[in-house]
Design a protein around this motif. Structure first.
Motif, mmCIF file in Angstrom:
data_model
loop_
_atom_site.group_PDB
_atom_site.id
_atom_site.type_symbol
_atom_site.label_atom_id
_atom_site.label_comp_id
_atom_site.label_asym_id
_atom_site.label_seq_id
_atom_site.Cartn_x
_atom_site.Cartn_y
_atom_site.Cartn_z
ATOM 1 N N VAL A 107 -55.036 -29.601 -5.196
ATOM 2 C CA VAL A 107 -55.336 -31.031 -5.120
ATOM 3 C C VAL A 107 -55.007 -31.522 -3.719
ATOM 4 C CG1 VAL A 107 -54.710 -33.353 -5.929
ATOM 5 C CG2 VAL A 107 -55.022 -31.508 -7.577
ATOM 6 N N VAL A 108 -55.961 -32.238 -3.141
ATOM 7 C CA VAL A 108 -55.795 -32.819 -1.811
ATOM 8 C C VAL A 108 -56.272 -34.270 -1.874
ATOM 9 C CG1 VAL A 108 -56.055 -30.615 -0.608
ATOM 10 C CG2 VAL A 108 -58.082 -31.983 -1.113
ATOM 11 N N GLY A 109 -56.099 -34.997 -0.789
ATOM 12 C CA GLY A 109 -56.564 -36.381 -0.770
ATOM 13 C C GLY A 109 -56.758 -36.862 0.645
ATOM 14 N N SER B 216 -64.861 -40.341 2.127
ATOM 15 C CA SER B 216 -65.226 -38.987 1.716
ATOM 16 C C SER B 216 -64.244 -37.973 2.273
ATOM 17 C CB SER B 216 -66.643 -38.660 2.205
ATOM 18 O OG SER B 216 -67.004 -37.318 1.902
ATOM 19 N N TRP B 217 -64.069 -36.873 1.544
ATOM 20 C CA TRP B 217 -63.267 -35.748 2.036
ATOM 21 C C TRP B 217 -63.957 -35.099 3.234
ATOM 22 C CZ3 TRP B 217 -58.603 -33.806 2.003
ATOM 23 C CH2 TRP B 217 -58.376 -32.447 2.233
ATOM 24 N N ASP B 218 -65.276 -35.030 3.177
ATOM 25 C CA ASP B 218 -66.045 -34.588 4.335
ATOM 26 C C ASP B 218 -66.015 -35.661 5.422
ATOM 27 O OD1 ASP B 218 -68.211 -32.114 4.245
ATOM 28 O OD2 ASP B 218 -67.499 -32.659 2.256
ATOM 29 N N ARG B 219 -66.564 -35.332 6.560
ATOM 30 C CA ARG B 219 -66.786 -36.344 7.585
ATOM 31 C C ARG B 219 -67.673 -37.457 7.013
ATOM 32 N NH1 ARG B 219 -69.806 -34.025 12.027
ATOM 33 N NH2 ARG B 219 -70.574 -32.474 10.549
ATOM 34 N N HIS C 153 -60.254 -33.176 -4.984
ATOM 35 C CA HIS C 153 -59.773 -34.054 -3.906
ATOM 36 C C HIS C 153 -59.864 -35.527 -4.307
ATOM 37 C CE1 HIS C 153 -64.073 -33.379 -2.272
ATOM 38 N NE2 HIS C 153 -64.057 -34.610 -2.738
ATOM 39 N N MET C 154 -58.883 -36.267 -3.829
ATOM 40 C CA MET C 154 -58.875 -37.725 -3.982
ATOM 41 C C MET C 154 -59.540 -38.339 -2.765
ATOM 42 S SD MET C 154 -55.023 -38.448 -5.397
ATOM 43 C CE MET C 154 -54.243 -37.119 -4.463
ATOM 44 N N GLU C 155 -60.334 -39.362 -3.009
ATOM 45 C CA GLU C 155 -60.962 -40.111 -1.933
ATOM 46 C C GLU C 155 -60.609 -41.586 -2.063
ATOM 47 O OE1 GLU C 155 -64.933 -37.379 -1.205
ATOM 48 O OE2 GLU C 155 -64.944 -38.830 -2.862
ATOM 49 N N LYS C 156 -60.734 -42.309 -0.942
ATOM 50 C CA LYS C 156 -60.421 -43.746 -0.881
ATOM 51 C C LYS C 156 -58.948 -44.021 -1.178
ATOM 52 C CE LYS C 156 -65.067 -44.788 -2.575
ATOM 53 N NZ LYS C 156 -65.840 -45.479 -3.617
ATOM 54 N N MET C 157 -58.089 -43.181 -0.644
ATOM 55 C CA MET C 157 -56.661 -43.449 -0.745
ATOM 56 C C MET C 157 -56.278 -44.497 0.308
ATOM 57 S SD MET C 157 -55.082 -39.632 -1.369
ATOM 58 C CE MET C 157 -53.569 -40.281 -2.117
ATOM 59 N N ALA C 158 -55.050 -44.964 0.260
ATOM 60 C CA ALA C 158 -54.592 -45.983 1.201
ATOM 61 C C ALA C 158 -53.073 -45.919 1.322
ATOM 62 C CB ALA C 158 -55.016 -47.379 0.733
#
Length: 266
Positions: free
Chosen positions: A183-185, A190-193, A225-230
């Motif tokens: 698991v990543v974030g 996006s996890w990609d560019r 993967h998590m996206e839109k973290m803050a």
């Protein structure tokens, strides 16, 4: 007193964004919409469950509040399952959907990698990940949860959010998953560019390998993967914290909303 002392030794950092209506930080066809039914409307609705009830018989003549949402499983802060990337993972096995993700993947030691120096649309290489790990003096172990900080979350709520931050590549994603990370974030869309940068590059050179390369790395080794973290800066340390990121259980879905939290012991 014991519980209060225990809680004082812990700090909780919310790493999510709120789901809001019509923010331009998603493409138009993916913007969430929320229909708010307030307590006045709730008082009317309660009559269907309790025939004959009058508003003046309810506390303050008000009933329940309810919200109806229209959104995708990729709205707001969410956890992508391997099924989102491809129907197979791990070189031919059926991909896991979000309801099949092992819970053990979703709580573990956190590692924060700082790539805010990368320009918008730039790729983060495996060599750069290795150098950042050397800089913070950390060796990855299986089931670490790796968070990538790009600084893109500063533009949340604005149209330019879709263009902000660097992004991971196929090789840097595999660098993590080959070491047992599942698991990543990232604090970007996006996890990609950012996709507009990738689209521009594809139009220029016609090389399909640049399209969604970090996502497609999950075909070789399944991962989430998590996206839109803050709020990654609020963690305050590169490691020595726990991440919890359990997703909503949606049958056969490619993603689930989550509210990731960093827990720091003092």
């Amino acid at each position: 007193d014991g519980w209060e002392r225990f809680m004082k030794r812990r700090r909780f950092v919310d790493l999510s964004i709120a789901i809001e209506s019509n923010l331009p930080s998603d493409p138009p066809n993916m913007m969430p919409a929320i229909d708010y039914l307030d307590h006045e409307a709730g008082a009317e609705g309660m009559a269907a469950f309790f025939p004959g009830v009058r508003k003046d018989q309810l506390p303050g003549a008000k009933g329940w509040a309810i919200e109806n949402l229209t959104l995708t499983t990729h709205s707001g802060t969410h956890l992508d399952a391997p099924y989102h990337y491809h129907p197979t993972q791990d070189r031919g096995k059926p991909s896991l959907t979000i309801d099949e993700i092992p819970l053990e993947w979703c709580m573990g030691d956190g590692v924060l990698l700082d790539f805010r120096h990368k320009g918008d649309g730039e790729g983060i290489t495996a060599a750069e990940v290795a150098r950042e790990l050397d800089r913070i003096s950390y060796s990855l172990k299986p089931l670490d949860i790796v968070l990538v900080q790009t600084g893109a979350d500063a533009a949340w709520g604005k149209p330019e959010y879709l263009l902000k931050g660097g992004g991971m590549t196929r090789e840097s994603t595999l660098y993590l998953t080959e070491r047992g990370v599942r698991v990543v974030g990232i604090d970007a869309w996006s996890w990609d560019r950012p996709l507009p940068h990738i689209a521009q590059e594809f139009q220029k050179n016609g090389d399909p390998k640049v399209i969604w390369e970090a996502h497609f790395a999950g075909i070789e080794i399944g991962y989430c993967h998590m996206e839109k973290m803050a709020n990654l800066s609020a963690i305050g340390r590169p490691f020595g914290f726990t991440v919890c990121c359990f997703p909503i259980k949606i049958k056969r879905a490619s993603a689930g909303w989550c509210r990731p939290v960093a827990i720091i012991e003092s």
